[in-house]
Design a protein around this motif. Structure first.
Motif, mmCIF file in Angstrom:
data_model
loop_
_atom_site.group_PDB
_atom_site.id
_atom_site.type_symbol
_atom_site.label_atom_id
_atom_site.label_comp_id
_atom_site.label_asym_id
_atom_site.label_seq_id
_atom_site.Cartn_x
_atom_site.Cartn_y
_atom_site.Cartn_z
ATOM 1 N N GLU A 42 0.864 -1.179 0.000
ATOM 2 C CA GLU A 42 0.000 0.000 0.000
ATOM 3 C C GLU A 42 0.903 1.232 0.000
ATOM 4 O O GLU A 42 1.999 1.198 0.560
ATOM 5 C CB GLU A 42 -0.927 -0.035 1.217
ATOM 6 N N PRO A 43 0.473 2.319 -0.624
ATOM 7 C CA PRO A 43 1.356 3.476 -0.789
ATOM 8 C C PRO A 43 1.650 4.204 0.517
ATOM 9 O O PRO A 43 0.913 4.100 1.490
ATOM 10 C CB PRO A 43 0.568 4.378 -1.746
ATOM 11 N N GLY A 44 2.740 4.935 0.516
ATOM 12 C CA GLY A 44 3.098 5.770 1.656
ATOM 13 C C GLY A 44 3.922 5.037 2.690
ATOM 14 O O GLY A 44 4.446 3.952 2.453
ATOM 15 N N VAL A 45 4.026 5.653 3.839
ATOM 16 C CA VAL A 45 4.847 5.118 4.924
ATOM 17 C C VAL A 45 4.058 4.236 5.883
ATOM 18 O O VAL A 45 4.586 3.783 6.886
ATOM 19 C CB VAL A 45 5.511 6.267 5.719
ATOM 20 N N CYS A 46 2.803 3.968 5.568
ATOM 21 C CA CYS A 46 1.929 3.243 6.483
ATOM 22 C C CYS A 46 2.440 1.830 6.770
ATOM 23 O O CYS A 46 2.359 1.358 7.913
ATOM 24 C CB CYS A 46 0.509 3.199 5.940
ATOM 25 N N GLY A 47 2.979 1.151 5.780
ATOM 26 C CA GLY A 47 3.522 -0.189 5.984
ATOM 27 C C GLY A 47 4.724 -0.167 6.902
ATOM 28 O O GLY A 47 4.887 -1.032 7.767
ATOM 29 N N VAL A 48 5.560 0.837 6.743
ATOM 30 C CA VAL A 48 6.741 0.972 7.595
ATOM 31 C C VAL A 48 6.313 1.223 9.038
ATOM 32 O O VAL A 48 6.835 0.619 9.975
ATOM 33 C CB VAL A 48 7.650 2.123 7.101
ATOM 34 N N LYS A 49 5.340 2.117 9.226
ATOM 35 C CA LYS A 49 4.871 2.406 10.582
ATOM 36 C C LYS A 49 4.258 1.165 11.227
ATOM 37 O O LYS A 49 4.478 0.912 12.405
ATOM 38 C CB LYS A 49 3.874 3.562 10.575
ATOM 39 N N TYR A 50 3.509 0.391 10.454
ATOM 40 C CA TYR A 50 2.928 -0.836 11.007
ATOM 41 C C TYR A 50 4.028 -1.811 11.406
ATOM 42 O O TYR A 50 4.006 -2.378 12.503
ATOM 43 C CB TYR A 50 1.968 -1.488 10.005
ATOM 44 N N ALA A 51 5.022 -1.991 10.538
ATOM 45 C CA ALA A 51 6.121 -2.905 10.830
ATOM 46 C C ALA A 51 6.877 -2.459 12.079
ATOM 47 O O ALA A 51 7.203 -3.270 12.950
ATOM 48 C CB ALA A 51 7.070 -2.994 9.633
ATOM 49 N N LEU A 52 7.149 -1.174 12.182
ATOM 50 C CA LEU A 52 7.844 -0.666 13.364
ATOM 51 C C LEU A 52 7.005 -0.836 14.624
ATOM 52 O O LEU A 52 7.546 -1.085 15.706
ATOM 53 C CB LEU A 52 8.221 0.804 13.163
ATOM 54 N N SER A 53 5.685 -0.746 14.491
ATOM 55 C CA SER A 53 4.824 -0.941 15.667
ATOM 56 C C SER A 53 4.877 -2.386 16.152
ATOM 57 O O SER A 53 4.773 -2.640 17.355
ATOM 58 C CB SER A 53 3.374 -0.530 15.368
ATOM 59 N N LEU A 54 5.066 -3.324 15.237
ATOM 60 C CA LEU A 54 5.142 -4.731 15.628
ATOM 61 C C LEU A 54 6.378 -5.035 16.472
ATOM 62 O O LEU A 54 6.365 -5.964 17.284
ATOM 63 C CB LEU A 54 5.146 -5.635 14.393
ATOM 64 N N ILE A 55 7.428 -4.255 16.285
ATOM 65 C CA ILE A 55 8.647 -4.499 17.063
ATOM 66 C C ILE A 55 8.827 -3.445 18.163
ATOM 67 O O ILE A 55 9.898 -3.338 18.756
ATOM 68 C CB ILE A 55 9.902 -4.584 16.162
ATOM 69 N N GLY A 56 7.773 -2.671 18.424
ATOM 70 C CA GLY A 56 7.793 -1.727 19.532
ATOM 71 C C GLY A 56 8.594 -0.463 19.307
ATOM 72 O O GLY A 56 8.994 0.193 20.259
ATOM 73 N N ARG A 57 8.817 -0.089 18.059
ATOM 74 C CA ARG A 57 9.636 1.088 17.762
ATOM 75 C C ARG A 57 8.813 2.303 17.327
ATOM 76 O O ARG A 57 9.365 3.378 17.152
ATOM 77 C CB ARG A 57 10.651 0.765 16.663
ATOM 78 N N ALA A 58 7.505 2.131 17.139
ATOM 79 C CA ALA A 58 6.629 3.244 16.751
ATOM 80 C C ALA A 58 5.195 2.845 17.054
ATOM 81 O O ALA A 58 4.908 1.675 17.323
ATOM 82 C CB ALA A 58 6.784 3.564 15.263
ATOM 83 N N ARG A 59 4.313 3.826 16.995
ATOM 84 C CA ARG A 59 2.889 3.524 17.143
ATOM 85 C C ARG A 59 2.254 3.487 15.756
ATOM 86 O O ARG A 59 2.624 4.267 14.885
ATOM 87 C CB ARG A 59 2.210 4.576 18.007
ATOM 88 N N ASN A 60 1.310 2.609 15.582
ATOM 89 C CA ASN A 60 0.626 2.476 14.295
ATOM 90 C C ASN A 60 -0.512 3.498 14.223
ATOM 91 O O ASN A 60 -1.677 3.153 14.174
ATOM 92 C CB ASN A 60 0.101 1.049 14.121
#
Length: 74
Positions: free
Chosen positions: A27-45
């Motif tokens: 999916e376009p944008g940074v949304c996939g990156v933010k989701y991935a980072l949320s899975l490892i506790g490095r950002a909020r989705n």
């Protein structure tokens, strides 16, 4: 690995990470990156408009790709 001329090792890393690169940008944008980072506790989705969270199918694919890359336990 490439700088050490360990081409077999570099290919191994590439093969591990290629599915992740594809899954992040389903999916376009940074949304996939933010989701991935949320899975490892490095950002909020959390997204601000006009961005929206990725869909369930993209989430599932991203989790699988992260497990394949050794980032998440499946």
């Amino acid at each position: 690995a490439v700088f050490r001329k360990d081409y077999a090792g570099a290919l191994h890393h590439q093969d591990r990470l290629t599915p992740l690169h594809g899954a992040i940008f389903v999916e376009p944008g940074v949304c996939g990156v933010k989701y991935a980072l949320s899975l490892i506790g490095r950002a909020r989705n959390e997204m601000r408009l006009p961005l929206t969270p990725i869909g369930e199918a993209a989430e599932s694919g991203l989790r699988r790709a992260m497990a394949h890359a050794g980032i998440l336990n499946a």
